[in-house]
Design an enzyme around this catalytic site. Structure first.
Site: not given
Length: 382
Positions: A189-190
């Site tokens: 999810i970066k």
């Protein structure tokens, strides 16, 4: 048949990967080429990230946690050494310190940014301090220039935990270009994802060589050299922490559109800021959106209502979360506990609102509408 997109669907999860058909195609191409471990795509990803940042070298590894652990070792941190770290971070930061036998010394954060300051670092220094690990919470860059001379004079290294902050800057200087050992995460999810992965920006060629050796079980020779000869030499202890070509191929694909993705994240955050303005009962954590690529959108909930608000929002299908419970209060880290009243208060108040590239301005309005209703319900029951 795929599920139709609705307004509430993006808001129902707190974060999700930003993947496109080009990313799937890149991963497929790497698999079809038989590059299952470290491969040409890994080397290309390192070159591409270095070029993006404008630095000489980048060392890709298997995760952001591995990047921190390797960077601490490269910096000469040994068993029993003390590493200053904010309690307000993901527990991975602490595990990276403990993995090498060092000890965390937890410090406070600025309650308006959830980042460390020069003052909170200086206050915590002891004769045992060998490194400081500032965490760039939410993507906001931390400018520690004011204490660099002090740290250098004491032989104290800075290992920058920039897991949230790829693409962020202090003024015109991108994170990773300030001459520090900087560690990025490219997890699911970066801001830029390799599905899983991380990277270290070394300060010198010798640090780059040491990091590459550590990520490959202490073997200094390249994979190509090992294949071409009949033996190899294990020069030091190490980890199995290389980034696979499949993950790197996804990262290369992501990097090609990173500017657009970053702009969308900034616009989402600005929309939240505008929609939340004047809303009684919550205060937005500042990420310095003009200089940051925001990783999340976090508010502080006043009057002890955070937990009830969390329940109401989730009951209404809104994917709120808490990032993060303070680490100095965690059972696994209790032996390093010290009173941190600011962090403890903030830890009881923070609430992460849904924030990811699949969201639109209408989704943000939907979340804030639900938040306003939950706050109104809270007020009517007080």
């Amino acid at each position: 048949m795929s599920k139709p997109h609705t307004l509430s669907e993006p808001a129902s999860v707190n974060a999700r990967p930003d993947l496109t058909e080009s990313d799937y195609a890149a991963a497929s191409a790497a698999l079809r080429a038989g590059q299952f471990g470290h491969g040409a795509a890994t080397d290309q990803f390192e070159r591409s990230v270095a070029a993006h940042l404008g630095v000489d070298d980048v060392v890709a590894v298997s995760s952001g946690t591995a990047a921190l652990q390797i960077a601490l070792t490269v910096a000469g941190i040994h068993r029993g050494d003390e590493v200053i770290v904010p309690s307000m971070t993901y527990c991975a930061s602490i595990h990276a310190i403990l993995a090498g036998g060092a000890r965390p010394r937890f410090i406070e954060v600025d309650p308006t940014t959830l980042c460390v300051t020069a003052e909170t670092v200086v206050e915590a220094l002891t004769t045992r301090t060998r490194a400081v690990m500032p965490v760039l919470y939410g993507g906001r860059a931390v400018d520690l220039a004011a204490i660099h001379q002090l740290l250098d004079a004491r032989g104290i290294s800075v290992v920058e935990d920039a897991a949230h902050a790829f693409g962020s800057s202090v003024g015109t200087r991108l994170v990773g270009t300030a001459g520090l050992l900087t560690c990025f995460s490219f997890g699911p999810i970066k801001n830029l994802t390799c599905i899983e992965g991380g990277a270290i920006v070394p300060r010198t060629p010798s640090e780059a060589a040491a990091a590459r050796r550590l990520r490959a079980l202490g073997i200094a020779a390249s994979q190509a050299h090992r294949i071409a000869t009949t033996t190899y030499t294990v020069d030091s202890a190490g980890l199995r922490a290389t980034m696979s070509a499949v993950h790197a191929a996804v990262g290369c694909s992501q990097l090609e559109r990173f500017a657009r993705s970053a702009a969308h994240r900034r616009e989402l955050w600005r929309t939240y800021r505008d929609q939340l303005h004047g809303l009684d009962g919550v205060k937005l954590i500042d990420v310095d959106v003009e200089n940051s690529v925001p990783f999340n959108c976090v508010v502080r909930v006043h009057r002890g209502a955070r937990d009830r608000l969390h329940t109401r929002m989730r009951d209404n299908g809104i994917g709120v979360g808490v990032h993060y419970p303070p680490n100095h209060l965690q059972p696994a880290f209790r032996r390093w506990h010290r009173p941190l009243p600011v962090t403890e208060r903030v830890g009881r108040e923070i609430l992460s609102l849904p924030f990811h590239p699949a969201m639109t301005a209408l989704d943000v309005e939907h979340v804030v509408c639900q938040l306003r209703g939950a706050l109104d319900s809270e007020g009517s029951t007080r």
